[in-house]
Design a protein around this motif. Sequence first.
Motif, PDB file in Angstrom:
ATOM      1  N   LYS A   1     -12.020 -55.493 -34.748  1.00 40.13           N
ATOM      2  CA  LYS A   1     -12.598 -54.441 -33.926  1.00 40.13           C
ATOM      3  C   LYS A   1     -12.240 -53.220 -34.026  1.00 40.13           C
ATOM      4  N   ARG A   2     -13.539 -52.423 -33.645  1.00 37.15           N
ATOM      5  CA  ARG A   2     -13.646 -51.257 -33.599  1.00 37.15           C
ATOM      6  C   ARG A   2     -12.605 -50.511 -31.774  1.00 37.15           C
ATOM      7  N   ARG A   3     -11.470 -49.815 -32.312  1.00 42.60           N
ATOM      8  CA  ARG A   3     -10.963 -48.979 -31.135  1.00 42.60           C
ATOM      9  C   ARG A   3     -11.069 -47.808 -30.471  1.00 42.60           C
ATOM     10  N   HIS A   4     -10.544 -48.386 -29.439  1.00 39.51           N
ATOM     11  CA  HIS A   4     -10.890 -46.710 -28.805  1.00 39.51           C
ATOM     12  C   HIS A   4     -10.110 -45.800 -28.433  1.00 39.51           C
ATOM     13  N   TYR A   5      -9.091 -46.178 -29.637  1.00 38.43           N
ATOM     14  CA  TYR A   5      -7.661 -45.044 -28.656  1.00 38.43           C
ATOM     15  C   TYR A   5      -7.642 -44.400 -28.150  1.00 38.43           C
ATOM     16  N   ILE A   6      -8.838 -42.665 -29.188  1.00 40.54           N
ATOM     17  CA  ILE A   6      -8.287 -41.864 -28.054  1.00 40.54           C
ATOM     18  C   ILE A   6      -9.715 -40.974 -27.895  1.00 40.54           C
ATOM     19  N   GLU A   7     -10.116 -42.078 -26.866  1.00 36.83           N
ATOM     20  CA  GLU A   7     -11.602 -41.669 -26.346  1.00 36.83           C
ATOM     21  C   GLU A   7     -11.955 -41.932 -24.914  1.00 36.83           C
ATOM     22  N   GLY A   8     -10.669 -41.070 -24.254  1.00 36.52           N
ATOM     23  CA  GLY A   8     -10.343 -41.014 -22.579  1.00 36.52           C
ATOM     24  C   GLY A   8      -9.854 -42.375 -22.548  1.00 36.52           C
ATOM     25  N   GLY A   9      -8.118 -42.727 -21.556  1.00 33.62           N
ATOM     26  CA  GLY A   9      -8.031 -43.792 -21.259  1.00 33.62           C
ATOM     27  C   GLY A   9      -7.250 -44.559 -21.754  1.00 33.62           C
ATOM     28  N   GLN A  10      -6.583 -43.643 -22.905  1.00 29.97           N
ATOM     29  CA  GLN A  10      -6.299 -44.930 -23.680  1.00 29.97           C
ATOM     30  C   GLN A  10      -4.799 -44.206 -24.121  1.00 29.97           C
ATOM     31  N   LEU A  11      -4.353 -43.759 -25.808  1.00 32.69           N
ATOM     32  CA  LEU A  11      -3.701 -41.970 -26.505  1.00 32.69           C
ATOM     33  C   LEU A  11      -4.034 -41.476 -25.772  1.00 32.69           C
ATOM     34  N   HIS A  12      -3.144 -40.614 -25.247  1.00 34.95           N
ATOM     35  CA  HIS A  12      -2.885 -38.971 -25.924  1.00 34.95           C
ATOM     36  C   HIS A  12      -3.098 -38.796 -27.262  1.00 34.95           C
ATOM     37  N   GLY A  13      -2.384 -39.484 -27.756  1.00 35.31           N
ATOM     38  CA  GLY A  13      -2.868 -39.001 -29.663  1.00 35.31           C
ATOM     39  C   GLY A  13      -1.723 -40.383 -30.443  1.00 35.31           C
ATOM     40  N   ALA A  14      -2.097 -40.008 -31.803  1.00 28.55           N
ATOM     41  CA  ALA A  14      -1.305 -40.989 -32.219  1.00 28.55           C
ATOM     42  C   ALA A  14      -0.364 -40.978 -33.526  1.00 28.55           C
ATOM     43  N   MET A  15       0.332 -40.937 -33.969  1.00 23.45           N
ATOM     44  CA  MET A  15       1.222 -40.290 -34.947  1.00 23.45           C
ATOM     45  C   MET A  15       0.267 -40.514 -36.466  1.00 23.45           C
ATOM     46  N   ASN A  16       0.783 -39.205 -37.000  1.00 26.54           N
ATOM     47  CA  ASN A  16      -0.589 -38.313 -37.217  1.00 26.54           C
ATOM     48  C   ASN A  16       0.032 -38.684 -39.118  1.00 26.54           C
ATOM     49  N   TYR A  17      -0.145 -40.045 -39.372  1.00 25.75           N
ATOM     50  CA  TYR A  17       0.350 -40.675 -40.806  1.00 25.75           C
ATOM     51  C   TYR A  17      -1.249 -39.772 -42.485  1.00 25.75           C
ATOM     52  N   PRO A  18      -1.839 -39.929 -41.793  1.00 28.33           N
ATOM     53  CA  PRO A  18      -2.487 -39.145 -41.768  1.00 28.33           C
ATOM     54  C   PRO A  18      -2.977 -37.763 -43.205  1.00 28.33           C
ATOM     55  N   PHE A  19      -2.579 -36.358 -41.854  1.00 23.88           N
ATOM     56  CA  PHE A  19      -1.649 -35.550 -41.917  1.00 23.88           C
ATOM     57  C   PHE A  19      -0.338 -35.422 -43.065  1.00 23.88           C
ATOM     58  N   ARG A  20       0.421 -36.472 -43.116  1.00 26.71           N
ATOM     59  CA  ARG A  20       1.971 -36.834 -43.530  1.00 26.71           C
ATOM     60  C   ARG A  20       0.936 -36.980 -45.442  1.00 26.71           C
ATOM     61  N   GLU A  21       0.149 -37.821 -45.526  1.00 23.25           N
ATOM     62  CA  GLU A  21      -0.461 -37.892 -46.265  1.00 23.25           C
ATOM     63  C   GLU A  21      -1.175 -37.222 -47.498  1.00 23.25           C
ATOM     64  N   ILE A  22      -1.544 -35.612 -46.148  1.00 20.78           N
ATOM     65  CA  ILE A  22      -2.685 -35.151 -47.416  1.00 20.78           C
ATOM     66  C   ILE A  22      -1.223 -33.920 -47.475  1.00 20.78           C
ATOM     67  N   ILE A  23      -0.188 -33.276 -46.683  1.00 23.20           N
ATOM     68  CA  ILE A  23       1.087 -32.664 -47.238  1.00 23.20           C
ATOM     69  C   ILE A  23       1.462 -33.244 -48.276  1.00 23.20           C
ATOM     70  N   ILE A  24       2.013 -34.510 -48.151  1.00 20.78           N
ATOM     71  CA  ILE A  24       2.509 -35.071 -49.960  1.00 20.78           C
ATOM     72  C   ILE A  24       1.809 -34.822 -51.129  1.00 20.78           C
ATOM     73  N   GLY A  25       0.134 -35.674 -50.970  1.00 17.00           N
ATOM     74  CA  GLY A  25      -1.050 -35.347 -52.002  1.00 17.00           C
ATOM     75  C   GLY A  25      -0.884 -33.880 -52.603  1.00 17.00           C
ATOM     76  N   LEU A  26      -1.132 -32.571 -51.606  1.00 18.27           N
ATOM     77  CA  LEU A  26      -1.106 -31.545 -51.672  1.00 18.27           C
ATOM     78  C   LEU A  26       0.094 -30.750 -52.545  1.00 18.27           C
ATOM     79  N   LEU A  27       1.635 -31.393 -52.286  1.00 20.90           N
ATOM     80  CA  LEU A  27       2.617 -30.580 -52.481  1.00 20.90           C
ATOM     81  C   LEU A  27       2.734 -31.260 -54.423  1.00 20.90           C
ATOM     82  N   GLN A  28       2.479 -32.546 -54.645  1.00 18.25           N
ATOM     83  CA  GLN A  28       2.804 -33.576 -55.227  1.00 18.25           C
ATOM     84  C   GLN A  28       1.765 -33.362 -56.327  1.00 18.25           C
ATOM     85  N   ARG A  29       0.556 -33.077 -55.753  1.00 18.27           N
ATOM     86  CA  ARG A  29      -0.550 -32.334 -56.736  1.00 18.27           C
ATOM     87  C   ARG A  29      -1.760 -33.338 -56.684  1.00 18.27           C
TER      88      ARG A  29
END
Length: 619
Positions: free
Chosen positions: A393-421
Amino acid sequence: MTEKIYYNSWLSEYKKPFGAVPINQKVTFTITCKWPVIEPVYLIVQKDFGDTFEVKMHSIGQFQYQVTIQLTEGQGLYYYFFKVLVQKDQKDEVVYYGNNQRFKGGEGQVYKQEHEVKPYQLTSYLYTDPSPKWYREGIAYHIFVDRFYNGNENGKVLNPKQNSFLYANQEDLPMYIKDKNGEIVRWEFYGGNLTGIIQKLPYLKEMGITILYLSPLFEARSNHKYDTGDYLKIDPMFGDENTFKELIQEAKEFEMRIILDGVFNHSGADSRYFNRYGTYPGMGAYQSKESRYFEWYTFEKFPDRYESWWGVKDLPKLNTQNPRVQSFLYKDQNSVIRKWSKLGLGGWRLDVADELSDDVLKGMRLALEETVEDSVLIGEVWEDASNKIAYNKRRHYIEGGQLHGAMNYPFREIIIGLLQRSITPQEAAEKWMNLKENYPAEAFKSNFNNIGTHDTERIYTVLNQDVTKLKQAMALLFIVPGVPCLYYGDEAGVAGKADPDNRRMYPWGKENKEIQTFVKKLAIIRSKETSLKEGDFYSFSQDELMGIVRFSNQEEFVIMILNTANKEKRLEIADIPEQYDFKFSSFLDENHLNHIQLQPNKAILLVKEKSRSIKTTII
């Protein structure tokens, strides 16, 4: 062909407005077709899991075709690409223009076959849904309660549990005691408690912390408490309800709010609701089909075959679609969420939000808002929360009325990937901008950012205990959009591999002062700089250089430029690709930043405040 047909979803001359839009919003698309075109040109739009329709685009001169559509099919995702009939070698040929192969938005590419096209994503949300200002502008600290600090006199452990063991000293490394089947047979504890958190509030205040995110507090057999035994009782090893009330009040005096970890998808097998081991009085669901809790769970074959979280039998899954479960968790006036929220909580972080239906998330959000003004609801989502599919099922977490935000694991992956090259600066810039494009603007600002949690390796270990790289990771955590959340001890240089090693005791008196001082400095910068709390966000790359800009206006901005190379690099502003409306070259030139030289694997932080010169920090 790619030079003849062009579209870029990140430029307003091709798509306006940028990124996600509210339902019924009009969106204008423009495509350039310099190849001989046999009109008409079509915009192809598909509603997620819905109908596909073609919209004829009209010529506006200068080889450009344009159309404005209104998203009337409701909230959710739309996907789109372009269909063009061109003349090639005196023959008519249908070609398509869609997203790039990386599916990252921005500049796309030509496809010859429709089934090969990677479409662009367009998110349509219900309404603008901002998180509270105290949260959005805050700095969070994630405390694994048993591992933070024991506030009891002489360090005596409070109410140790039967059939468990206590570590001999605070420097012991955590371990599990398991049987031959890999099942944990003895839980182990250091003795951290709520009194300890109260006593360390001055330290947290000094570090600039304004939000305390606490691991689960309710009674449970384990040290982590994700196996809830009683939702209406604080675990006796942590304290009691009066101690918790004291913590809330004391935190308020230090201008801090508390976010609790809500584990509502499953309970513990050793709970008053399931009661597999007969620990609690009364009949649990495991003991009898006549139990008042029997319908709270789903049995495949009573009593030993039942649904559980990822097959972990110690965590039987609650049937959150059951009205009685919903009443207990959030609907009734004395439900779990309402009972604890009334004490003055700032909000909740929902464990495994993927396991909770959209309707349940809406119900929890409503219960929280009815109970506490200015509250926040965050969910554990490991992927891009705008397009997550969970259980088909497609989720609608951040489209209003559910979550204000989510734990941002994608940002963590970008930061680590960048620093590990493992990813290039260009790839990092694309990934960041793709998330910005996919998320509603308020949800993007309200993500709960982390570079480490109780579920991941310690960031210090991930980066091979390189202090310079750890400082760069911390700087990125505090600069990118969202609420920075420190995992306890990361600011002190705590190392640790995967669970349970990432859950070591905080090393009081033995902290890495260099890291600690640097994090404190970052917290001061973020608390002062409007651009880091509300400013726009852009990322750019030039060869092996990574740049991030948080921009309020020409008088207020923060820039970080990171050299990922093993050799000295010079920022050549003429070589920065201009793929956004924000023009980096002219911006840097106007601020006399066109001659930046960076040493190998070093970063520079540039902070501009009103009526002041640019402050420079080398990392």
